[in-house]
Design a protein around this motif. Sequence first.
Motif, short mmCIF file in Angstrom:
data_model
loop_
_atom_site.label_atom_id
_atom_site.label_comp_id
_atom_site.label_asym_id
_atom_site.label_seq_id
_atom_site.Cartn_x
_atom_site.Cartn_y
_atom_site.Cartn_z
N ALA A 95 -4.91 3.56 -5.17
CA ALA A 95 -3.82 2.59 -5.26
C ALA A 95 -3.49 1.97 -3.91
O ALA A 95 -3.27 0.76 -3.81
N MET A 96 -3.46 2.78 -2.86
CA MET A 96 -3.07 2.25 -1.55
C MET A 96 -4.24 1.53 -0.86
O MET A 96 -4.03 0.72 0.04
N TRP A 97 -5.46 1.83 -1.26
CA TRP A 97 -6.63 1.23 -0.62
C TRP A 97 -6.67 -0.29 -0.81
O TRP A 97 -7.00 -1.03 0.12
N LEU A 98 -6.29 -0.74 -1.99
CA LEU A 98 -6.48 -2.15 -2.35
C LEU A 98 -5.67 -3.13 -1.49
O LEU A 98 -6.24 -4.09 -0.94
N PRO A 99 -4.36 -2.96 -1.33
CA PRO A 99 -3.61 -3.92 -0.52
C PRO A 99 -4.00 -3.90 0.95
O PRO A 99 -3.99 -4.94 1.62
N VAL A 100 -4.33 -2.71 1.48
CA VAL A 100 -4.70 -2.60 2.89
C VAL A 100 -6.02 -3.31 3.16
O VAL A 100 -6.18 -3.99 4.17
N LEU A 101 -6.96 -3.14 2.26
CA LEU A 101 -8.23 -3.89 2.35
C LEU A 101 -7.96 -5.39 2.37
O LEU A 101 -8.56 -6.13 3.14
N THR A 102 -7.02 -5.83 1.54
CA THR A 102 -6.69 -7.25 1.43
C THR A 102 -6.20 -7.83 2.75
O THR A 102 -6.61 -8.92 3.16
N PHE A 103 -5.33 -7.10 3.44
CA PHE A 103 -4.80 -7.61 4.71
C PHE A 103 -5.88 -7.66 5.79
O PHE A 103 -6.01 -8.64 6.52
N PHE A 104 -6.67 -6.60 5.90
CA PHE A 104 -7.65 -6.51 6.99
C PHE A 104 -8.76 -7.54 6.82
O PHE A 104 -9.24 -8.12 7.80
N ALA A 105 -9.17 -7.78 5.58
CA ALA A 105 -10.27 -8.71 5.32
C ALA A 105 -9.92 -10.13 5.70
O ALA A 105 -10.81 -10.94 6.01
N GLN A 106 -8.63 -10.47 5.72
CA GLN A 106 -8.22 -11.84 5.99
C GLN A 106 -7.73 -12.07 7.41
O GLN A 106 -7.25 -13.16 7.75
N GLY A 119 0.82 -1.21 0.00
CA GLY A 119 0.00 0.00 0.00
C GLY A 119 0.85 1.25 0.00
O GLY A 119 0.57 2.22 -0.72
N VAL A 120 1.92 1.25 0.79
CA VAL A 120 2.83 2.39 0.84
C VAL A 120 3.47 2.61 -0.53
O VAL A 120 3.55 3.74 -1.03
N VAL A 121 3.92 1.52 -1.14
CA VAL A 121 4.57 1.61 -2.45
C VAL A 121 3.59 2.02 -3.53
O VAL A 121 3.88 2.86 -4.39
N MET A 122 2.39 1.44 -3.49
CA MET A 122 1.38 1.76 -4.50
C MET A 122 1.01 3.24 -4.48
O MET A 122 0.71 3.83 -5.51
N ALA A 123 1.06 3.85 -3.30
CA ALA A 123 0.76 5.29 -3.19
C ALA A 123 1.76 6.12 -3.97
O ALA A 123 1.47 7.26 -4.36
N MET A 124 2.95 5.57 -4.20
CA MET A 124 3.99 6.29 -4.93
C MET A 124 3.87 6.14 -6.43
O MET A 124 4.65 6.72 -7.18
N THR A 125 2.89 5.36 -6.89
CA THR A 125 2.74 5.13 -8.33
C THR A 125 1.89 6.20 -9.01
O THR A 125 1.66 6.13 -10.22
N SER A 126 1.40 7.16 -8.24
CA SER A 126 0.55 8.22 -8.80
C SER A 126 0.94 9.58 -8.24
O SER A 126 1.38 9.67 -7.09
N LYS A 127 0.77 10.62 -9.05
CA LYS A 127 1.04 11.98 -8.59
C LYS A 127 -0.22 12.67 -8.09
O LYS A 127 -0.14 13.72 -7.46
N SER A 128 -1.38 12.10 -8.38
CA SER A 128 -2.63 12.73 -7.96
C SER A 128 -3.09 12.15 -6.63
O SER A 128 -2.82 10.99 -6.31
#
Length: 287
Positions: A192-203, A176-185
């Motif tokens: 981008a960062m929402w997806l991996p964090v959701l993945t960890f919490f759901a499991q 999630g931290v890294v994915m946040a760096m893939t966009s300037k907006s």
Amino acid sequence: MAYIKPAEVLDSMIEAGTDKGKLGIVHLIIRGFLAGAILACATTLAFTAVSQTSIGLAGALIFPVGFVIIVLLGLELVTGSFALIPLAVLERRVTVAQMLTNYGWVIIGHLLGCTVYAILYGMTVTKMGTDPGNPLAQMLIQLSEAKTLGYKQLGGDGLVLVIVKAVLCNWMVTLGVVMAMTSKSTAGKIIAMWLPVLTFFAQGFEHAVVNMFVIPAGMMLGAKVTLWDWWIWNQIPVLIGNFVGGSLFTGMLFYLSQRNRKRPEASELRFNTHEATAVSVEKSGLS
């Protein structure tokens, strides 16, 4: 959404790790305090969603809001730094001592922030102690015991299990931290960062900072958990697992996947430009 290429993301990771490694103690404690409290608040928000809907995934969908706030405000989350600062150490931008200093003081900040929020939330959810049977209070008690005594009952297998779940957790969190760096907006970073964090919490994986709130909050509300149970059967092994997941599976492997694709150094660019100019002049003279 102004996509940033992976090689540039790696540069950003190293720079971020360098900046974090050089922060002063006061900044580390304050930023760690705020991050801990904000993540704790996001955790209770997720629990509220689960309580109201009886759907576990509802909490996972909402929980990343805290992570987003922390990243966008540039606060210190030790689990995220587990993937960044080791790269700065590898590139000799900061020392191992600076890395450990960052981790130590940020963890202290997290503990303070989570404890303060736990006290305030406990007062709120129990209506100043007059409603100890509140479902949310009972949920915290049950989770506190499950995250400690549940592993304790399994003995050595329990320690292995909690470490494995911590590795999987921070593999996703640091992505999630890294994915946040893939966009300037801002919108791009959030999505981008929402997806991996959701993945960890759901499991139901194990996150050290979340546990710095959940376990002591449950203890305050009546969970039959001791400090020994908390640290030996959860907090220490989870910190270890989170470090492995972040530093190895996200930081190191991403570094190895991109290291040969990094942009040439400034000196190389100047040399290549000079060489190209010389060839151009030579050709012009021949013509």
